[in-house]
Motif scaffolding. Structure first.
Motif, PDB file in Angstrom:
ATOM      1  N   ASP A  50     -10.823  -1.132   8.091  1.00  0.00           N
ATOM      2  CA  ASP A  50     -11.088  -2.558   7.914  1.00  0.00           C
ATOM      3  C   ASP A  50     -11.998  -3.039   9.055  1.00  0.00           C
ATOM      4  O   ASP A  50     -11.735  -2.742  10.225  1.00  0.00           O
ATOM      5  CB  ASP A  50      -9.752  -3.308   7.950  1.00  0.00           C
ATOM      6  CG  ASP A  50      -9.891  -4.769   7.566  1.00  0.00           C
ATOM      7  OD1 ASP A  50      -9.316  -5.156   6.533  1.00  0.00           O
ATOM      8  OD2 ASP A  50     -10.566  -5.524   8.289  1.00  0.00           O
ATOM      9  N   GLY A  70      -0.439  11.221  11.725  1.00  0.00           N
ATOM     10  CA  GLY A  70      -1.440  12.133  11.161  1.00  0.00           C
ATOM     11  C   GLY A  70      -1.670  11.867   9.675  1.00  0.00           C
ATOM     12  O   GLY A  70      -1.006  11.019   9.061  1.00  0.00           O
ATOM     13  N   SER A  71      -2.620  12.599   9.085  1.00  0.00           N
ATOM     14  CA  SER A  71      -2.924  12.425   7.656  1.00  0.00           C
ATOM     15  C   SER A  71      -1.740  12.869   6.803  1.00  0.00           C
ATOM     16  O   SER A  71      -1.070  13.849   7.118  1.00  0.00           O
ATOM     17  CB  SER A  71      -4.127  13.288   7.266  1.00  0.00           C
ATOM     18  OG  SER A  71      -5.244  12.900   7.991  1.00  0.00           O
ATOM     19  N   ARG A 117      -8.744   1.200  16.709  1.00  0.00           N
ATOM     20  CA  ARG A 117      -7.282   1.124  16.927  1.00  0.00           C
ATOM     21  C   ARG A 117      -6.923   1.276  18.404  1.00  0.00           C
ATOM     22  O   ARG A 117      -5.894   0.778  18.858  1.00  0.00           O
ATOM     23  CB  ARG A 117      -6.573   2.266  16.182  1.00  0.00           C
ATOM     24  CG  ARG A 117      -6.590   2.152  14.716  1.00  0.00           C
ATOM     25  CD  ARG A 117      -5.315   1.534  14.191  1.00  0.00           C
ATOM     26  NE  ARG A 117      -5.626   0.985  12.901  1.00  0.00           N
ATOM     27  CZ  ARG A 117      -5.395   1.612  11.759  1.00  0.00           C
ATOM     28  NH1 ARG A 117      -4.773   2.768  11.763  1.00  0.00           N
ATOM     29  NH2 ARG A 117      -5.742   1.048  10.622  1.00  0.00           N
ATOM     30  N   ARG A 127      -0.876  -9.208  -0.082  1.00  0.00           N
ATOM     31  CA  ARG A 127      -2.018 -10.123  -0.195  1.00  0.00           C
ATOM     32  C   ARG A 127      -1.998 -10.986  -1.451  1.00  0.00           C
ATOM     33  O   ARG A 127      -2.634 -12.024  -1.487  1.00  0.00           O
ATOM     34  CB  ARG A 127      -3.321  -9.321  -0.154  1.00  0.00           C
ATOM     35  CG  ARG A 127      -3.906  -9.281   1.216  1.00  0.00           C
ATOM     36  CD  ARG A 127      -5.367  -9.025   1.212  1.00  0.00           C
ATOM     37  NE  ARG A 127      -5.737  -7.805   0.522  1.00  0.00           N
ATOM     38  CZ  ARG A 127      -6.901  -7.222   0.663  1.00  0.00           C
ATOM     39  NH1 ARG A 127      -7.795  -7.745   1.463  1.00  0.00           N
ATOM     40  NH2 ARG A 127      -7.201  -6.121   0.001  1.00  0.00           N
ATOM     41  N   ASN A 143      -1.881  12.370   0.388  1.00  0.00           N
ATOM     42  CA  ASN A 143      -3.247  11.937   0.052  1.00  0.00           C
ATOM     43  C   ASN A 143      -3.844  12.736  -1.100  1.00  0.00           C
ATOM     44  O   ASN A 143      -4.791  12.287  -1.746  1.00  0.00           O
ATOM     45  CB  ASN A 143      -4.159  12.040   1.278  1.00  0.00           C
ATOM     46  CG  ASN A 143      -3.808  10.993   2.324  1.00  0.00           C
ATOM     47  OD1 ASN A 143      -3.105  10.030   2.031  1.00  0.00           O
ATOM     48  ND2 ASN A 143      -4.286  11.188   3.537  1.00  0.00           N
ATOM     49  N   GLY A 189      -0.356 -13.325   2.220  1.00  0.00           N
ATOM     50  CA  GLY A 189      -1.277 -13.771   3.258  1.00  0.00           C
ATOM     51  C   GLY A 189      -2.226 -12.673   3.648  1.00  0.00           C
ATOM     52  O   GLY A 189      -2.094 -11.527   3.212  1.00  0.00           O
ATOM     53  N   ALA A 242      -6.228 -11.249   8.539  1.00  0.00           N
ATOM     54  CA  ALA A 242      -7.346 -11.806   9.296  1.00  0.00           C
ATOM     55  C   ALA A 242      -7.186 -13.316   9.495  1.00  0.00           C
ATOM     56  O   ALA A 242      -7.970 -13.932  10.211  1.00  0.00           O
ATOM     57  CB  ALA A 242      -8.658 -11.499   8.585  1.00  0.00           C
ATOM     58  N   VAL A 292      -2.774   5.602  14.226  1.00  0.00           N
ATOM     59  CA  VAL A 292      -3.248   6.905  13.741  1.00  0.00           C
ATOM     60  C   VAL A 292      -3.323   7.907  14.895  1.00  0.00           C
ATOM     61  O   VAL A 292      -3.403   7.527  16.063  1.00  0.00           O
ATOM     62  CB  VAL A 292      -4.652   6.815  13.079  1.00  0.00           C
ATOM     63  CG1 VAL A 292      -4.574   6.206  11.708  1.00  0.00           C
ATOM     64  CG2 VAL A 292      -5.629   6.073  13.966  1.00  0.00           C
ATOM     65  N   GLY A 307       0.829  -1.214   0.000  1.00  0.00           N
ATOM     66  CA  GLY A 307       0.000   0.000   0.000  1.00  0.00           C
ATOM     67  C   GLY A 307       0.858   1.257   0.000  1.00  0.00           C
ATOM     68  O   GLY A 307       2.082   1.207  -0.058  1.00  0.00           O
ATOM     69  N   LYS A 308       0.159   2.388   0.079  1.00  0.00           N
ATOM     70  CA  LYS A 308       0.835   3.700   0.054  1.00  0.00           C
ATOM     71  C   LYS A 308       1.857   3.803   1.199  1.00  0.00           C
ATOM     72  O   LYS A 308       3.023   4.137   0.987  1.00  0.00           O
ATOM     73  CB  LYS A 308      -0.249   4.781   0.215  1.00  0.00           C
ATOM     74  CG  LYS A 308       0.255   6.175   0.177  1.00  0.00           C
ATOM     75  CD  LYS A 308      -0.820   7.257   0.393  1.00  0.00           C
ATOM     76  CE  LYS A 308      -2.251   6.808   0.441  1.00  0.00           C
ATOM     77  NZ  LYS A 308      -3.199   7.932   0.587  1.00  0.00           N
ATOM     78  N   THR A 309       1.414   3.475   2.402  1.00  0.00           N
ATOM     79  CA  THR A 309       2.302   3.536   3.560  1.00  0.00           C
ATOM     80  C   THR A 309       3.387   2.475   3.458  1.00  0.00           C
ATOM     81  O   THR A 309       4.574   2.750   3.677  1.00  0.00           O
ATOM     82  CB  THR A 309       1.496   3.290   4.855  1.00  0.00           C
ATOM     83  OG1 THR A 309       0.389   4.183   4.876  1.00  0.00           O
ATOM     84  CG2 THR A 309       2.342   3.497   6.085  1.00  0.00           C
ATOM     85  N   ILE A 317       1.653  -2.413   9.812  1.00  0.00           N
ATOM     86  CA  ILE A 317       0.744  -1.472   9.154  1.00  0.00           C
ATOM     87  C   ILE A 317      -0.576  -2.215   9.004  1.00  0.00           C
ATOM     88  O   ILE A 317      -0.610  -3.335   8.476  1.00  0.00           O
ATOM     89  CB  ILE A 317       1.278  -1.053   7.760  1.00  0.00           C
ATOM     90  CG1 ILE A 317       2.657  -0.404   7.888  1.00  0.00           C
ATOM     91  CG2 ILE A 317       0.283  -0.112   7.063  1.00  0.00           C
ATOM     92  CD1 ILE A 317       3.372  -0.211   6.557  1.00  0.00           C
ATOM     93  N   ALA A 318      -1.647  -1.627   9.492  1.00  0.00           N
ATOM     94  CA  ALA A 318      -2.963  -2.263   9.406  1.00  0.00           C
ATOM     95  C   ALA A 318      -3.646  -1.827   8.113  1.00  0.00           C
ATOM     96  O   ALA A 318      -3.373  -0.739   7.598  1.00  0.00           O
ATOM     97  CB  ALA A 318      -3.812  -1.853  10.611  1.00  0.00           C
ATOM     98  N   PRO A 319      -4.567  -2.640   7.596  1.00  0.00           N
ATOM     99  CA  PRO A 319      -5.349  -2.190   6.440  1.00  0.00           C
ATOM    100  C   PRO A 319      -6.109  -0.914   6.801  1.00  0.00           C
ATOM    101  O   PRO A 319      -6.430  -0.675   7.968  1.00  0.00           O
ATOM    102  CB  PRO A 319      -6.322  -3.344   6.203  1.00  0.00           C
ATOM    103  CG  PRO A 319      -5.714  -4.522   6.875  1.00  0.00           C
ATOM    104  CD  PRO A 319      -4.929  -4.001   8.028  1.00  0.00           C
ATOM    105  N   ASN A 320      -6.392  -0.107   5.796  1.00  0.00           N
ATOM    106  CA  ASN A 320      -7.082   1.162   6.015  1.00  0.00           C
ATOM    107  C   ASN A 320      -8.586   0.908   6.129  1.00  0.00           C
ATOM    108  O   ASN A 320      -9.169   0.330   5.228  1.00  0.00           O
ATOM    109  CB  ASN A 320      -6.787   2.071   4.807  1.00  0.00           C
ATOM    110  CG  ASN A 320      -6.848   3.520   5.184  1.00  0.00           C
ATOM    111  OD1 ASN A 320      -7.005   3.874   6.346  1.00  0.00           O
ATOM    112  ND2 ASN A 320      -6.736   4.382   4.186  1.00  0.00           N
TER     113      ASN A 320
END
Ligand code: NAP
Length: 288
Positions: A76, A137-138, A117, A31, A142, A50, A53, A103, A9-11, A71-74
């Motif tokens: 979810d 932070g954001s 979270r 994934r 983005n 993988g 979950a 976050v 992902g982006k992060t 890093i967790a999914p955004n």
């Protein structure tokens, strides 16, 4: 070896790039095989496919690593399950540290994806693992998917109030901070806000107009228009419901933290929006 989850992902890409550039061996969890092939080109030592979950997938991904950068999914619905799986896998692999990319302001019940979270953070603190929690932070980045359209139309559109204050952070600063935090055990058992300088959309467009040499105006996209568009491009119902709460909260409060801790971690002032805008415009041969 450092495991980075959600590496495609982006992060994830920003963190992986920074870790690889600093000479660290990275195992990237993604994934799909397609993502794995893409991320191999970034110089990672290993890839593993993988789903967070799935507890067995997470155990397999974590086996033999020293540090996990989680890093967790955004947005979810499985936030707590994913977190529990990562914690259990870290315990069984005896990792030396779990770094959680969280976050800003997880104590806000009005923001469901932050509030969930909060429980993951609580489980991490209770896990007896050595941990670091980064409350991020954001990102300034983005706006990049809509950058060209903004330059073309002269309108910077977001679905929140144009005067709402936001502590926008440069994702490159976040990645640099992550590398430092991982390398130094002095950050163990600490929680740090990783936020940038405060700015509103109205203040952003004044800077963008100067940098791009053409007038850019700020416009609030009506929430329903944003959600209709999101639905049309395949956002899940969960994501749409979360965003339907997030933007009205931003209207009223923005999302504001302090950039002091980030400055301290970096050993310099965090990147401001003008520097980010100039860097972005220069990379696209725009402006002066
Ligand atoms: N964006 C921001 O401004 C910001 C700021 C602070 C913190 N964060 C946090 O950073 C994290 C990542 O956000 P992002 O903006 O980088 O999101 P993103 O670009 O959408 O990336 C998320 C990644 O998660 C993967 N993923 C989704 N569900 C998964 C699952 N069940 N198992 C394994 N991987 C899964 C996705 O894989 P696929 O590619 O296969 O879909 C995708 O690569 C989020 O936790 C977010 O809260 C973001």
């Amino acid at each position: 070896m450092i495991l980075v989850t959600c590496a495609g992902g982006k992060t994830g890409k920003a963190i992986v790039n920074a870790l690889v550039a600093s000479g660290q061996a990275v195992r990237a969890m993604v994934r799909s095989e397609t993502s794995a092939n893409n991320i191999k080109a970034m110089g990672v030592a290993e890839t593993v496919t993988g789903d967070l979950a799935n507890a067995e997938d997470v155990i397999r991904a974590t086996n033999g690593v020293a540090v996990v950068y989680y890093i967790a999914p955004n947005m979810d619905p499985n936030e707590r399950l994913n977190g529990d799986n990562v914690i259990a896998a870290c315990q069984s692999a005896n990792v030396s540290r779990l770094v959680f990319h969280s976050v800003l302001h997880t104590q806000l019940e009005a923001l469901p994806h932050h509030w969930e979270r909060h429980f993951v953070e609580q489980s991490i603190v209770n896990s007896k693992l050595s941990f670091t929690i980064l409350q991020v932070g954001s990102y300034m980045q983005n706006m990049l998917p809509a950058w060209e359209k903004m330059v073309e139309t002269g309108v910077h559109r977001m679905a929140y109030d144009i005067d709402a204050p936001m502590s926008l952070v440069d994702l490159s600063d976040v990645a640099e901070a992550a590398v430092k935090v991982i390398a130094d055990d002095g950050y163990a058992n600490g929680m740090f806000e990783v936020a940038g300088p405060v700015i509103s959309l109205n203040q952003k467009v004044a800077i963008l107009s100067k940098v791009l040499g053409k007038e850019i105006v700020a416009e609030k996209e009506p929430l329903d228009d944003f959600l209709d568009h999101g639905r049309a491009i395949g956002f899940s119902d969960f994501t749409l419901a979360t965003m339907a709460k997030m933007f009205p909260y931003y209207d009223d409060h923005g999302l504001v933290g302090s950039d002091k801790a980030l400055g301290w971690i970096l050993g310099r002032a965090p990147t401001d929006f003008e520097t980010f805008a100039r860097r972005t415009a220069a990379a696209l041969n725009q402006g002066s």
